[in-house]
Design a protein around this motif. Structure first.
Motif, PDB file in Angstrom:
ATOM      1  N   GLY A   1       3.318  20.866  18.216  1.00  0.00           N
ATOM      2  CA  GLY A   1       3.882  20.902  19.297  1.00  0.00           C
ATOM      3  C   GLY A   1       3.626  22.159  19.721  1.00  0.00           C
ATOM      4  N   GLY A   2       3.830  22.748  18.901  1.00  0.00           N
ATOM      5  CA  GLY A   2       3.639  25.049  19.335  1.00  0.00           C
ATOM      6  C   GLY A   2       4.808  25.182  19.935  1.00  0.00           C
ATOM      7  N   GLN A   3       6.305  24.433  19.984  1.00  0.00           N
ATOM      8  CA  GLN A   3       7.444  24.687  20.708  1.00  0.00           C
ATOM      9  C   GLN A   3       7.735  25.632  20.045  1.00  0.00           C
ATOM     10  OE1 GLN A   3       7.902  23.351  24.184  1.00  0.00           O
ATOM     11  NE2 GLN A   3       5.311  23.284  23.376  1.00  0.00           N
TER      12      GLN A   3
ATOM     13  N   GLU B   1      18.362  19.758  14.865  1.00  0.00           N
ATOM     14  CA  GLU B   1      19.282  19.075  14.951  1.00  0.00           C
ATOM     15  C   GLU B   1      18.471  17.867  14.210  1.00  0.00           C
ATOM     16  OE1 GLU B   1      18.133  20.253  17.791  1.00  0.00           O
ATOM     17  OE2 GLU B   1      20.191  20.770  19.008  1.00  0.00           O
TER      18      GLU B   1
ATOM     19  N   LEU C   1       6.587  27.649  17.089  1.00  0.00           N
ATOM     20  CA  LEU C   1       5.409  28.543  16.498  1.00  0.00           C
ATOM     21  C   LEU C   1       4.908  29.666  17.412  1.00  0.00           C
ATOM     22  CD1 LEU C   1       3.460  29.108  14.037  1.00  0.00           C
ATOM     23  CD2 LEU C   1       2.234  27.432  14.128  1.00  0.00           C
TER      24      LEU C   1
ATOM     25  N   LEU D   1       0.048  25.918  10.232  1.00  0.00           N
ATOM     26  CA  LEU D   1      -0.520  24.402  11.167  1.00  0.00           C
ATOM     27  C   LEU D   1       0.414  24.841  12.379  1.00  0.00           C
ATOM     28  CD1 LEU D   1       0.521  21.861   8.270  1.00  0.00           C
ATOM     29  CD2 LEU D   1      -2.172  22.390   9.268  1.00  0.00           C
TER      30      LEU D   1
ATOM     31  N   THR E   1       7.113  17.498  17.738  1.00  0.00           N
ATOM     32  CA  THR E   1       7.083  16.777  16.828  1.00  0.00           C
ATOM     33  C   THR E   1       8.473  16.450  15.924  1.00  0.00           C
ATOM     34  OG1 THR E   1       5.832  17.728  15.046  1.00  0.00           O
ATOM     35  CG2 THR E   1       4.640  17.198  17.167  1.00  0.00           C
TER      36      THR E   1
HETATM   37  C1  FAD Z   1      13.539  26.652  25.598  1.00  0.00           C
HETATM   38  C2  FAD Z   1      13.251  26.336  24.056  1.00  0.00           C
HETATM   39  C3  FAD Z   1      14.065  25.255  23.202  1.00  0.00           C
HETATM   40  C4  FAD Z   1      15.388  25.061  22.666  1.00  0.00           C
HETATM   41  N1  FAD Z   1      15.101  24.502  21.944  1.00  0.00           N
HETATM   42  C5  FAD Z   1      15.655  23.661  21.057  1.00  0.00           C
HETATM   43  C6  FAD Z   1      15.852  22.578  20.485  1.00  0.00           C
HETATM   44  O1  FAD Z   1      17.601  23.040  20.720  1.00  0.00           O
HETATM   45  N2  FAD Z   1      16.733  22.472  18.693  1.00  0.00           N
HETATM   46  C7  FAD Z   1      15.878  21.944  18.266  1.00  0.00           C
HETATM   47  O2  FAD Z   1      15.732  22.048  17.321  1.00  0.00           O
HETATM   48  N3  FAD Z   1      14.356  22.752  18.358  1.00  0.00           N
HETATM   49  C8  FAD Z   1      14.550  23.758  19.363  1.00  0.00           C
HETATM   50  N4  FAD Z   1      13.783  24.429  20.535  1.00  0.00           N
HETATM   51  C9  FAD Z   1      12.776  24.385  19.168  1.00  0.00           C
HETATM   52  C10 FAD Z   1      11.540  22.922  19.350  1.00  0.00           C
HETATM   53  O3  FAD Z   1      11.288  22.076  20.284  1.00  0.00           O
HETATM   54  C11 FAD Z   1      11.381  22.601  17.735  1.00  0.00           C
HETATM   55  O4  FAD Z   1      11.684  22.984  16.645  1.00  0.00           O
HETATM   56  C12 FAD Z   1       9.644  22.049  18.151  1.00  0.00           C
HETATM   57  O5  FAD Z   1       9.709  21.090  18.552  1.00  0.00           O
HETATM   58  C13 FAD Z   1       8.523  22.223  16.947  1.00  0.00           C
HETATM   59  O6  FAD Z   1       7.746  20.939  16.514  1.00  0.00           O
HETATM   60  P1  FAD Z   1       6.329  21.567  17.123  1.00  0.00           P
HETATM   61  O7  FAD Z   1       5.719  20.237  16.839  1.00  0.00           O
HETATM   62  O8  FAD Z   1       6.529  22.000  18.200  1.00  0.00           O
HETATM   63  O9  FAD Z   1       6.620  23.114  15.552  1.00  0.00           O
HETATM   64  P2  FAD Z   1       5.350  23.915  16.127  1.00  0.00           P
HETATM   65  O10 FAD Z   1       6.100  24.751  16.717  1.00  0.00           O
HETATM   66  O11 FAD Z   1       4.031  23.690  16.403  1.00  0.00           O
HETATM   67  O12 FAD Z   1       5.288  24.227  14.325  1.00  0.00           O
HETATM   68  C14 FAD Z   1       6.426  25.013  13.460  1.00  0.00           C
HETATM   69  C15 FAD Z   1       5.946  25.168  12.459  1.00  0.00           C
HETATM   70  O13 FAD Z   1       6.035  24.098  11.909  1.00  0.00           O
HETATM   71  C16 FAD Z   1       4.932  24.134  10.890  1.00  0.00           C
HETATM   72  N5  FAD Z   1       4.726  22.634  11.060  1.00  0.00           N
HETATM   73  C17 FAD Z   1       3.925  21.753  12.153  1.00  0.00           C
HETATM   74  N6  FAD Z   1       3.854  21.128  11.387  1.00  0.00           N
HETATM   75  C18 FAD Z   1       3.624  20.692  10.225  1.00  0.00           C
HETATM   76  C19 FAD Z   1       3.478  20.192   9.396  1.00  0.00           C
HETATM   77  N7  FAD Z   1       3.385  18.496   9.549  1.00  0.00           N
HETATM   78  N8  FAD Z   1       3.481  19.517   8.431  1.00  0.00           N
HETATM   79  C20 FAD Z   1       3.935  21.554   7.939  1.00  0.00           C
HETATM   80  N9  FAD Z   1       4.056  22.423   8.755  1.00  0.00           N
HETATM   81  C21 FAD Z   1       3.748  22.479  10.054  1.00  0.00           C
HETATM   82  C22 FAD Z   1       3.578  25.279  11.620  1.00  0.00           C
HETATM   83  O14 FAD Z   1       2.920  25.937  10.982  1.00  0.00           O
HETATM   84  C23 FAD Z   1       5.413  25.901  12.236  1.00  0.00           C
HETATM   85  O15 FAD Z   1       5.524  27.082  11.240  1.00  0.00           O
HETATM   86  C24 FAD Z   1      13.506  24.647  21.563  1.00  0.00           C
HETATM   87  C25 FAD Z   1      12.633  25.289  21.814  1.00  0.00           C
HETATM   88  C26 FAD Z   1      12.378  26.031  23.544  1.00  0.00           C
HETATM   89  C27 FAD Z   1      10.890  26.738  23.509  1.00  0.00           C
END
Ligand code: FAD
Length: 296
Positions: free
Chosen positions: A33-35, A124, A37, A30, A111
């Motif tokens: 937000g892709g942040q 966090e 993945l 899935l 997300t």
């Molecule tokens: C510059 C930078 C700094 C960051 N700093 C931090 C930080 O300080 N602290 C922190 O916690 N994170 C940090 N992150 C990581 C990131 O922001 C979070 O982990 C992020 O928000 C994950 O959410 P996403 O929606 O982008 O998930 P995605 O990247 O889209 O997915 C992450 C994983 O979760 C799975 N997934 C997503 N949604 C679901 C769902 N509904 N059900 C089952 N599986 C799912 C995906 O398959 C993937 O394996 C950072 C990222 C960047 C690029």
């Protein structure tokens, strides 16, 4: 580097996302937000053959306040959750934790569910979920099941969700006590970086300033975020005097299981675990007092 080639499908509903997961199994991931993945794909740490986009599913983006819990859809954006005053009034630790998650830009896309499913032990939101005892609703084509945070986080970057399951919603317990306070703190190399160690605490006080309920935990010092219910129980009936705070902090530091890496040794992380636990407990106690004062 660029991601390995993959196929892409945009799911219009939770049912469609679950059908696609059931069909493609381990070959699919899935994307919310892709942040996390997208960087991992770009570094080729993961190579899903299929990406199933859940960003257009409105039913995964809700925030709903109920008597004993706040419910959030897994695809609620971190920035939306952070700005929701009514939610922050009911589950203040969530906003406090979000202030430390990455940057404004990452929170605009990231997300709640993505961060929880990613299950980074230093992140966090998983720590806030563990400390509060949040419950995760997982949906597959076969039905839904609910896991406590303690059962959901299975190891570093590993949750108990099966490959065919989508995290659908999260239930955040709401404490009914009027004098409830919370605090979140961490140490990282730069603000916005992942924490070397993070600590979160929530306490409720009676009219006399004595603790009637307490929970606290640590991130970055184990394979999952850690909560310490037995140590927290020792704070009940106390006014969180310095001796009691130090006793809880040193017990938690001792019970933590930190590792060493490029950023910090295990010994330094254990030291931070004690310091930050004490800060979080003092902060939560002070916050509870301030809220009680403001309400009177
Ligand atoms: C510059 C930078 C700094 C960051 N700093 C931090 C930080 O300080 N602290 C922190 O916690 N994170 C940090 N992150 C990581 C990131 O922001 C979070 O982990 C992020 O928000 C994950 O959410 P996403 O929606 O982008 O998930 P995605 O990247 O889209 O997915 C992450 C994983 O979760 C799975 N997934 C997503 N949604 C679901 C769902 N509904 N059900 C089952 N599986 C799912 C995906 O398959 C993937 O394996 C950072 C990222 C960047 C690029």
């Amino acid at each position: 580097m660029k991601a390995a080639p993959f196929e892409y499908a945009r799911a219009a509903s939770i049912a469609e996302a679950c059908e696609l997961l059931a069909h493609h199994g381990d070959a699919a991931k899935l994307i919310a937000g892709g942040q996390s993945l997208v960087p991992m794909m770009a570094m080729r740490l993961v190579r899903p053959a299929w990406l199933i986009d859940i960003n257009e599913i409105a039913a995964l983006k809700f925030i709903s306040l109920e008597k004993d819990a706040a419910r959030t859809g897994a695809c609620a954006r971190q920035c939306v959750v952070e700005r929701d005053d009514a939610l922050a009034a009911r589950v203040p630790l969530l906003r406090q934790a979000l202030a430390w998650v990455g940057h404004v830009q990452t929170r605009n896309r990231g997300t709640l569910g993505g961060s929880l499913a990613h299950a980074d032990p230093a992140a966090e939101l998983p720590l806030a979920a563990q400390v509060l005892g949040a419950r995760m609703v997982l949906r597959s084509a076969a039905g839904a099941r609910t896991l406590e945070a303690g059962d959901f986080f299975a190891g570093p970057m590993a949750s108990a969700a099966r490959a065919d399951e989508c995290l659908e919603e999260i239930h955040w317990p709401v404490w009914p006590e009027r004098r409830t306070g919370s605090a979140f703190t961490e140490i990282s190399v730069r603000h916005g970086d992942f924490a070397m160690v993070a600590a979160a605490a929530q306490v409720a006080l009676d009219g006399d300033g004595r603790c009637v309920r307490a929970t606290f935990g640590l991130g970055g010092v184990g394979t999952t975020p850690l909560a310490f219910p037995e140590i927290a129980a020792r704070l009940i009936g106390t006014r969180l005097d310095e001796a009691e705070v130090q006793d809880a902090a040193s017990s938690a530091a001792e019970a933590s299981e930190p590792g060493s890496d490029l950023h910090a040794s295990a010994e330094y992380r254990r030291h931070l675990a004690g310091v930050l636990t004490a800060r979080a407990l003092r902060g939560a106690y002070k916050n509870a007092h301030e809220k009680a004062k403001a309400a009177s």
